[in-house]
Scaffold this motif. Structure first.
Motif, PDB file in Angstrom:
ATOM      1  N   GLU A  30       1.017   4.591  12.163  1.00 13.48           N
ATOM      2  CA  GLU A  30       2.241   3.931  11.749  1.00 13.48           C
ATOM      3  C   GLU A  30       2.357   2.554  12.402  1.00 13.48           C
ATOM      4  OE1 GLU A  30       5.495   6.577  12.538  1.00 13.48           O
ATOM      5  OE2 GLU A  30       4.831   8.003  11.008  1.00 13.48           O
ATOM      6  N   THR A  31       3.131   1.675  11.752  1.00 13.90           N
ATOM      7  CA  THR A  31       3.355   0.324  12.250  1.00 13.90           C
ATOM      8  C   THR A  31       3.842   0.377  13.694  1.00 13.90           C
ATOM      9  OG1 THR A  31       3.909  -0.407  10.035  1.00 13.90           O
ATOM     10  CG2 THR A  31       4.624  -1.814  11.846  1.00 13.90           C
ATOM     11  N   GLY A  32       3.250  -0.452  14.536  1.00 16.04           N
ATOM     12  CA  GLY A  32       3.644  -0.526  15.937  1.00 16.04           C
ATOM     13  C   GLY A  32       2.814   0.353  16.852  1.00 16.04           C
ATOM     14  N   ALA A  33       2.064   1.300  16.292  1.00 15.45           N
ATOM     15  CA  ALA A  33       1.212   2.163  17.105  1.00 15.45           C
ATOM     16  C   ALA A  33      -0.069   1.408  17.451  1.00 15.45           C
ATOM     17  CB  ALA A  33       0.876   3.441  16.336  1.00 15.45           C
ATOM     18  N   ILE A  34      -0.743   1.817  18.514  1.00 17.68           N
ATOM     19  CA  ILE A  34      -2.013   1.200  18.886  1.00 17.68           C
ATOM     20  C   ILE A  34      -3.052   2.278  19.139  1.00 17.68           C
ATOM     21  CG2 ILE A  34      -0.906  -0.808  19.945  1.00 17.68           C
ATOM     22  CD1 ILE A  34      -1.734   0.398  22.691  1.00 17.68           C
ATOM     23  N   ILE A  35      -4.308   1.880  19.086  1.00 17.52           N
ATOM     24  CA  ILE A  35      -5.413   2.732  19.492  1.00 17.52           C
ATOM     25  C   ILE A  35      -5.882   2.186  20.825  1.00 17.52           C
ATOM     26  CG2 ILE A  35      -7.779   3.426  18.964  1.00 17.52           C
ATOM     27  CD1 ILE A  35      -7.033   3.179  15.991  1.00 17.52           C
ATOM     28  N   SER A  36      -6.026   3.033  21.816  1.00 14.34           N
ATOM     29  CA  SER A  36      -6.391   2.559  23.144  1.00 14.34           C
ATOM     30  C   SER A  36      -7.531   3.378  23.730  1.00 14.34           C
ATOM     31  CB  SER A  36      -5.180   2.613  24.083  1.00 14.34           C
ATOM     32  OG  SER A  36      -4.745   3.946  24.239  1.00 14.34           O
ATOM     33  N   VAL A  37      -8.216   2.788  24.686  1.00 17.32           N
ATOM     34  CA  VAL A  37      -9.248   3.464  25.456  1.00 17.32           C
ATOM     35  C   VAL A  37      -8.745   3.504  26.894  1.00 17.32           C
ATOM     36  CG1 VAL A  37     -11.625   3.373  26.269  1.00 17.32           C
ATOM     37  CG2 VAL A  37     -11.081   2.646  23.938  1.00 17.32           C
ATOM     38  N   ASN A  38      -8.620   4.697  27.429  1.00 20.12           N
ATOM     39  CA  ASN A  38      -8.064   4.880  28.780  1.00 20.12           C
ATOM     40  C   ASN A  38      -6.720   4.176  28.929  1.00 20.12           C
ATOM     41  OD1 ASN A  38     -10.271   6.434  29.687  1.00 20.12           O
ATOM     42  ND2 ASN A  38     -11.431   4.576  30.101  1.00 20.12           N
ATOM     43  N   THR A  40      -5.659   1.501  27.388  1.00 19.18           N
ATOM     44  CA  THR A  40      -5.679   0.050  27.226  1.00 19.18           C
ATOM     45  C   THR A  40      -6.141  -0.329  25.823  1.00 19.18           C
ATOM     46  OG1 THR A  40      -6.213  -0.214  29.564  1.00 19.18           O
ATOM     47  CG2 THR A  40      -6.642  -2.100  28.137  1.00 19.18           C
ATOM     48  N   GLN A  41      -5.342  -1.155  25.169  1.00 19.08           N
ATOM     49  CA  GLN A  41      -5.704  -1.660  23.850  1.00 19.08           C
ATOM     50  C   GLN A  41      -6.775  -2.727  24.010  1.00 19.08           C
ATOM     51  OE1 GLN A  41      -2.722  -4.074  21.910  1.00 19.08           O
ATOM     52  NE2 GLN A  41      -3.361  -3.391  19.884  1.00 19.08           N
ATOM     53  N   GLY A  42      -7.696  -2.810  23.055  1.00 18.31           N
ATOM     54  CA  GLY A  42      -8.721  -3.849  23.077  1.00 18.31           C
ATOM     55  C   GLY A  42      -8.096  -5.229  23.070  1.00 18.31           C
ATOM     56  N   ALA A  43      -8.755  -6.164  23.726  1.00 20.26           N
ATOM     57  CA  ALA A  43      -8.250  -7.533  23.790  1.00 20.26           C
ATOM     58  C   ALA A  43      -8.303  -8.186  22.414  1.00 20.26           C
ATOM     59  CB  ALA A  43      -9.082  -8.348  24.781  1.00 20.26           C
ATOM     60  N   GLU A 103      -6.312  -5.562  13.696  1.00 16.95           N
ATOM     61  CA  GLU A 103      -4.982  -5.798  14.250  1.00 16.95           C
ATOM     62  C   GLU A 103      -3.945  -4.886  13.598  1.00 16.95           C
ATOM     63  OE1 GLU A 103      -4.262  -9.983  13.742  1.00 16.95           O
ATOM     64  OE2 GLU A 103      -5.668 -10.521  15.351  1.00 16.95           O
ATOM     65  N   ALA A 104      -4.082  -4.675  12.282  1.00 18.33           N
ATOM     66  CA  ALA A 104      -3.099  -3.884  11.550  1.00 18.33           C
ATOM     67  C   ALA A 104      -3.061  -2.435  12.036  1.00 18.33           C
ATOM     68  CB  ALA A 104      -3.380  -3.922  10.049  1.00 18.33           C
ATOM     69  N   VAL A 105      -4.200  -1.893  12.447  1.00 17.70           N
ATOM     70  CA  VAL A 105      -4.223  -0.513  12.922  1.00 17.70           C
ATOM     71  C   VAL A 105      -4.126  -0.402  14.435  1.00 17.70           C
ATOM     72  CG1 VAL A 105      -5.486   0.340  10.917  1.00 17.70           C
ATOM     73  CG2 VAL A 105      -6.753  -0.299  12.977  1.00 17.70           C
ATOM     74  N   GLY A 106      -3.935  -1.557  15.099  1.00 18.63           N
ATOM     75  CA  GLY A 106      -3.729  -1.516  16.540  1.00 18.63           C
ATOM     76  C   GLY A 106      -4.982  -1.410  17.379  1.00 18.63           C
ATOM     77  N   MET A 107      -6.157  -1.618  16.789  1.00 21.31           N
ATOM     78  CA  MET A 107      -7.388  -1.525  17.576  1.00 21.31           C
ATOM     79  C   MET A 107      -7.572  -2.724  18.493  1.00 21.31           C
ATOM     80  SD  MET A 107     -10.260   0.366  15.300  1.00 21.31           S
ATOM     81  CE  MET A 107     -11.307   0.639  16.709  1.00 21.31           C
ATOM     82  N   VAL A 108      -7.074  -3.884  18.091  1.00 26.96           N
ATOM     83  CA  VAL A 108      -7.096  -5.079  18.942  1.00 26.96           C
ATOM     84  C   VAL A 108      -5.740  -5.749  18.864  1.00 26.96           C
ATOM     85  CG1 VAL A 108      -9.589  -5.501  18.711  1.00 26.96           C
ATOM     86  CG2 VAL A 108      -8.007  -6.601  17.147  1.00 26.96           C
ATOM     87  N   ALA A 109      -5.385  -6.441  19.935  1.00 27.19           N
ATOM     88  CA  ALA A 109      -4.124  -7.158  19.951  1.00 27.19           C
ATOM     89  C   ALA A 109      -4.230  -8.373  19.032  1.00 27.19           C
ATOM     90  CB  ALA A 109      -3.797  -7.602  21.373  1.00 27.19           C
ATOM     91  N   ALA A 110      -3.105  -8.785  18.478  1.00 30.69           N
ATOM     92  CA  ALA A 110      -3.075  -9.966  17.615  1.00 30.69           C
ATOM     93  C   ALA A 110      -3.190 -11.223  18.445  1.00 30.69           C
ATOM     94  CB  ALA A 110      -1.791  -9.985  16.798  1.00 30.69           C
ATOM     95  N   ASN A 111      -3.763 -12.280  17.869  1.00 36.59           N
ATOM     96  CA  ASN A 111      -3.830 -13.592  18.533  1.00 36.59           C
ATOM     97  C   ASN A 111      -2.470 -14.234  18.526  1.00 36.59           C
ATOM     98  OD1 ASN A 111      -6.560 -13.825  19.282  1.00 36.59           O
ATOM     99  ND2 ASN A 111      -7.136 -14.212  17.172  1.00 36.59           N
TER     100      ASN A 111
END
Length: 111
Positions: A30-38, A40-43, A103-111
């Motif tokens: 869903e919008t606003g969710a992120i995918i993270s490793v440990n 932390t979201q990818g840069a 960015e849309a799925v939260g795998m990396v932060a937006a610029n």
């Protein structure tokens, strides 16, 4: 009572340490969710430069020869140079599309 033949498409393994998505299953982020490793979201990816503009080649020439030297170095034909610029511009467009999806799925932060 549950159907004993029911097979979920998304489930945790018996030990609970692995989430499995089988054929036909999906993950809905869903919008606003992120995918993270440990945690932390990818840069964010490196910011894009301005897209190259170019003259379209009259006849695309993907067999680029060695550079030629007249007063500097250049392509043997204008179509070779314009073809290379078209390929670079296409790569810029495609990478921007990949970045937008990540960015849309939260795998990396937006610029």
């Amino acid at each position: 009572m549950t159907d004993p033949t029911f097979q979920p498409k998304v489930y945790k393994t018996d030990g609970g340490d692995r989430l499995v998505i089988t054929s036909g299953g999906s993950i809905d982020i869903e919008t606003g969710a992120i995918i993270s490793v440990n945690g932390t979201q990818g840069a964010a990816l490196t910011a894009q430069l301005t897209t190259i503009t170019h003259t379209a080649p009259g006849t695309p020439d993907y067999a680029i020869q060695n550079l030629v030297q007249n007063t500097g170095f250049g392509f043997a034909t204008a179509d070779e140079g314009n073809t290379l610029l078209k390929v670079v511009a296409n790569l810029q467009t495609r990478l921007a599309e990949v970045e937008a999806r990540l960015e849309a799925v939260g795998m990396v932060a937006a610029n």
